[in-house]
Design a protein around this motif. Structure first.
Motif, PDB file in Angstrom:
ATOM      1  N   LYS A 199      -0.595  -2.552 -10.957  1.00 14.99           N
ATOM      2  CA  LYS A 199      -1.820  -2.088 -10.328  1.00 14.99           C
ATOM      3  C   LYS A 199      -2.981  -2.761 -11.038  1.00 14.99           C
ATOM      4  O   LYS A 199      -2.935  -2.970 -12.247  1.00 14.99           O
ATOM      5  CB  LYS A 199      -1.892  -0.568 -10.473  1.00 14.99           C
ATOM      6  CG  LYS A 199      -2.981   0.094  -9.711  1.00 14.99           C
ATOM      7  CD  LYS A 199      -2.821   1.604  -9.854  1.00 14.99           C
ATOM      8  CE  LYS A 199      -3.973   2.302  -9.198  1.00 14.99           C
ATOM      9  NZ  LYS A 199      -3.880   3.745  -9.355  1.00 14.99           N
TER      10      LYS A 199
ATOM     11  N   ASP B  76      -4.626   5.966  -0.413  1.00 17.08           N
ATOM     12  CA  ASP B  76      -3.929   4.685  -0.454  1.00 17.08           C
ATOM     13  C   ASP B  76      -4.042   4.072  -1.838  1.00 17.08           C
ATOM     14  O   ASP B  76      -5.129   4.050  -2.424  1.00 17.08           O
ATOM     15  CB  ASP B  76      -4.524   3.706   0.566  1.00 17.08           C
ATOM     16  CG  ASP B  76      -4.220   4.100   1.996  1.00 17.08           C
ATOM     17  OD1 ASP B  76      -3.278   4.880   2.205  1.00 17.08           O
ATOM     18  OD2 ASP B  76      -4.937   3.622   2.902  1.00 17.08           O
ATOM     19  N   ARG B  77      -2.928   3.586  -2.337  1.00  9.19           N
ATOM     20  CA  ARG B  77      -2.909   2.891  -3.625  1.00  9.19           C
ATOM     21  C   ARG B  77      -2.305   1.515  -3.411  1.00  9.19           C
ATOM     22  O   ARG B  77      -1.271   1.387  -2.783  1.00  9.19           O
ATOM     23  CB  ARG B  77      -2.096   3.686  -4.642  1.00  9.19           C
ATOM     24  CG  ARG B  77      -2.775   4.978  -5.046  1.00  9.19           C
ATOM     25  CD  ARG B  77      -1.871   5.807  -5.940  1.00  9.19           C
ATOM     26  NE  ARG B  77      -2.533   6.990  -6.438  1.00  9.19           N
ATOM     27  CZ  ARG B  77      -2.572   8.147  -5.798  1.00  9.19           C
ATOM     28  NH1 ARG B  77      -1.987   8.270  -4.631  1.00  9.19           N
ATOM     29  NH2 ARG B  77      -3.192   9.181  -6.330  1.00  9.19           N
ATOM     30  N   GLU B  78      -2.955   0.516  -3.959  1.00 12.83           N
ATOM     31  CA  GLU B  78      -2.510  -0.865  -3.790  1.00 12.83           C
ATOM     32  C   GLU B  78      -1.707  -1.286  -5.017  1.00 12.83           C
ATOM     33  O   GLU B  78      -2.188  -1.199  -6.141  1.00 12.83           O
ATOM     34  CB  GLU B  78      -3.736  -1.756  -3.628  1.00 12.83           C
ATOM     35  CG  GLU B  78      -3.409  -3.212  -3.368  1.00 12.83           C
ATOM     36  CD  GLU B  78      -4.682  -4.018  -3.180  1.00 12.83           C
ATOM     37  OE1 GLU B  78      -5.196  -4.526  -4.201  1.00 12.83           O
ATOM     38  OE2 GLU B  78      -5.155  -4.140  -2.048  1.00 12.83           O
ATOM     39  N   TYR B  79      -0.485  -1.737  -4.788  1.00  9.42           N
ATOM     40  CA  TYR B  79       0.382  -2.198  -5.866  1.00  9.42           C
ATOM     41  C   TYR B  79       0.765  -3.656  -5.632  1.00  9.42           C
ATOM     42  O   TYR B  79       1.083  -4.047  -4.516  1.00  9.42           O
ATOM     43  CB  TYR B  79       1.660  -1.353  -5.957  1.00  9.42           C
ATOM     44  CG  TYR B  79       1.415   0.041  -6.461  1.00  9.42           C
ATOM     45  CD1 TYR B  79       1.394   0.309  -7.819  1.00  9.42           C
ATOM     46  CD2 TYR B  79       1.193   1.097  -5.585  1.00  9.42           C
ATOM     47  CE1 TYR B  79       1.152   1.585  -8.304  1.00  9.42           C
ATOM     48  CE2 TYR B  79       0.960   2.380  -6.054  1.00  9.42           C
ATOM     49  CZ  TYR B  79       0.938   2.614  -7.414  1.00  9.42           C
ATOM     50  OH  TYR B  79       0.696   3.875  -7.884  1.00  9.42           O
TER      51      TYR B  79
ATOM     52  N   LEU C 294      -8.805   1.774  -3.614  1.00 11.79           N
ATOM     53  CA  LEU C 294      -8.800   2.223  -2.233  1.00 11.79           C
ATOM     54  C   LEU C 294      -9.058   1.074  -1.272  1.00 11.79           C
ATOM     55  O   LEU C 294      -9.612   1.253  -0.215  1.00 11.79           O
ATOM     56  CB  LEU C 294      -9.853   3.323  -2.043  1.00 11.79           C
ATOM     57  CG  LEU C 294      -9.583   4.587  -2.830  1.00 11.79           C
ATOM     58  CD1 LEU C 294     -10.727   5.567  -2.677  1.00 11.79           C
ATOM     59  CD2 LEU C 294      -8.290   5.223  -2.381  1.00 11.79           C
ATOM     60  N   LYS C 295      -8.636  -0.116  -1.643  1.00 11.44           N
ATOM     61  CA  LYS C 295      -8.805  -1.279  -0.787  1.00 11.44           C
ATOM     62  C   LYS C 295      -7.595  -1.421   0.118  1.00 11.44           C
ATOM     63  O   LYS C 295      -6.472  -1.243  -0.303  1.00 11.44           O
ATOM     64  CB  LYS C 295      -8.905  -2.571  -1.601  1.00 11.44           C
ATOM     65  CG  LYS C 295     -10.145  -2.693  -2.413  1.00 11.44           C
ATOM     66  CD  LYS C 295     -10.278  -4.070  -2.978  1.00 11.44           C
ATOM     67  CE  LYS C 295      -9.092  -4.501  -3.794  1.00 11.44           C
ATOM     68  NZ  LYS C 295      -9.243  -5.727  -4.508  1.00 11.44           N
ATOM     69  N   LYS C 296      -7.831  -1.769   1.339  1.00 11.34           N
ATOM     70  CA  LYS C 296      -6.738  -2.090   2.254  1.00 11.34           C
ATOM     71  C   LYS C 296      -6.644  -3.608   2.299  1.00 11.34           C
ATOM     72  O   LYS C 296      -7.650  -4.298   2.206  1.00 11.34           O
ATOM     73  CB  LYS C 296      -7.035  -1.566   3.654  1.00 11.34           C
ATOM     74  CG  LYS C 296      -7.049  -0.073   3.705  1.00 11.34           C
ATOM     75  CD  LYS C 296      -6.111   0.371   4.748  1.00 11.34           C
ATOM     76  CE  LYS C 296      -6.164   1.882   4.811  1.00 11.34           C
ATOM     77  NZ  LYS C 296      -4.959   2.446   5.248  1.00 11.34           N
ATOM     78  N   PRO C 297      -5.417  -4.155   2.475  1.00  9.22           N
ATOM     79  CA  PRO C 297      -5.325  -5.606   2.591  1.00  9.22           C
ATOM     80  C   PRO C 297      -6.015  -6.071   3.866  1.00  9.22           C
ATOM     81  O   PRO C 297      -6.025  -5.363   4.854  1.00  9.22           O
ATOM     82  CB  PRO C 297      -3.817  -5.871   2.637  1.00  9.22           C
ATOM     83  CG  PRO C 297      -3.205  -4.578   3.000  1.00  9.22           C
ATOM     84  CD  PRO C 297      -4.144  -3.499   2.579  1.00  9.22           C
TER      85      PRO C 297
ATOM     86  N   SER D 136      -7.552   5.430  -8.305  1.00 11.83           N
ATOM     87  CA  SER D 136      -6.738   4.447  -7.619  1.00 11.83           C
ATOM     88  C   SER D 136      -7.625   3.477  -6.862  1.00 11.83           C
ATOM     89  O   SER D 136      -8.777   3.754  -6.586  1.00 11.83           O
ATOM     90  CB  SER D 136      -5.777   5.128  -6.649  1.00 11.83           C
ATOM     91  OG  SER D 136      -6.519   5.777  -5.649  1.00 11.83           O
TER      92      SER D 136
ATOM     93  N   ILE E 201       0.867  -1.175   0.000  1.00 15.12           N
ATOM     94  CA  ILE E 201       0.000   0.000   0.000  1.00 15.12           C
ATOM     95  C   ILE E 201       0.905   1.226   0.000  1.00 15.12           C
ATOM     96  O   ILE E 201       1.768   1.371   0.859  1.00 15.12           O
ATOM     97  CB  ILE E 201      -0.918   0.030   1.243  1.00 15.12           C
ATOM     98  CG1 ILE E 201      -1.769  -1.237   1.326  1.00 15.12           C
ATOM     99  CG2 ILE E 201      -1.779   1.289   1.236  1.00 15.12           C
ATOM    100  CD1 ILE E 201      -2.732  -1.435   0.192  1.00 15.12           C
TER     101      ILE E 201
ATOM    102  N   THR F 171       0.806   5.327   0.118  1.00 13.21           N
ATOM    103  CA  THR F 171      -0.058   6.455   0.421  1.00 13.21           C
ATOM    104  C   THR F 171       0.554   7.714  -0.173  1.00 13.21           C
ATOM    105  O   THR F 171       1.704   8.042   0.107  1.00 13.21           O
ATOM    106  CB  THR F 171      -0.230   6.625   1.942  1.00 13.21           C
ATOM    107  OG1 THR F 171      -0.738   5.413   2.477  1.00 13.21           O
ATOM    108  CG2 THR F 171      -1.186   7.760   2.263  1.00 13.21           C
TER     109      THR F 171
END
Length: 191
Positions: free
Chosen positions: A113, A97-100, A133-136, A131, A90, A92
């Protein structure tokens, strides 16, 4: 998802033969040296099995990656070397937040992505500001068996960045506050 192979235990997380080794010595146990050699052999065998399993899972992850990325921007997966590690990071930026999906190969680090335009069924071109916006999820590994799970994730990926490892001159661990970062020093392509 597969789990590492471990040896039999008796209520402890430690294998029985290691428990015996700790409780005995060459003086009080006549077969101590054989037990020590057997323990070392068992560890070598489980290590080899686990390494073979990791390599097989990584090969499946590379095949999955190759199928999920449409535009390789002139790069070829076959030239990256063996996949060593993959995970989700993640990043920021401006409080977003961007998930890669990050893949560490022998010769390159790839940052990808998820293609949200395909994932949402929208075929319009997505702007840079869009982007994920999911958190793990906190209840398990960040990449829960990308290759090994029965439900393989097949959302297309966009290649967003790459770092050739021959351009990395140094890697420093930076710990501001309670966070830890790995900061690579890279030779610039632009002088």
């Amino acid at each position: 998802m597969s789990w590492p192979l471990t040896l039999a235990t008796s209520g402890s997380s430690e294998p029985l033969h290691q428990q015996l080794l700790k409780k005995s010595s060459p003086v009080d146990y006549p077969h101590y040296e054989e037990l020590k050699a057997g323990s070392a052999a068992a560890k070598r065998i489980t290590d080899k099995i686990n390494e073979s399993q990791r390599r097989a899972e990584n090969l499946q992850t590379v095949q999955n990656l190759a199928a999920r990325v449409d535009d390789w921007k002139g790069h070829h997966v076959s030239q990256f070397g063996e996949l060593l590690l993959d995970d989700i990071f993640i990043v920021t930026k401006s409080e977003v937040d961007r998930e890669y999906h990050v893949f560490l190969f022998e010769r390159i680090i790839l940052c990808c992505k998820e293609d949200t335009s395909v994932a949402s069924g929208n075929n319009k071109k997505v702007g840079k500001s869009n982007s994920l916006l999911k958190k793990p999820q906190a209840n398990g590994p960040l990449v829960s068996g990308l290759a090994g799970s029965s439900k393989k994730k097949m959302t297309p990926l966009l290649l967003k960045g790459r770092i050739y490892l021959n351009n990395v001159t140094e890697a420093k661990v930076v710990s501001p506050g309670n966070l830890t970062f790995l900061s690579p020093c890279i030779i610039s392509e632009y002088g």
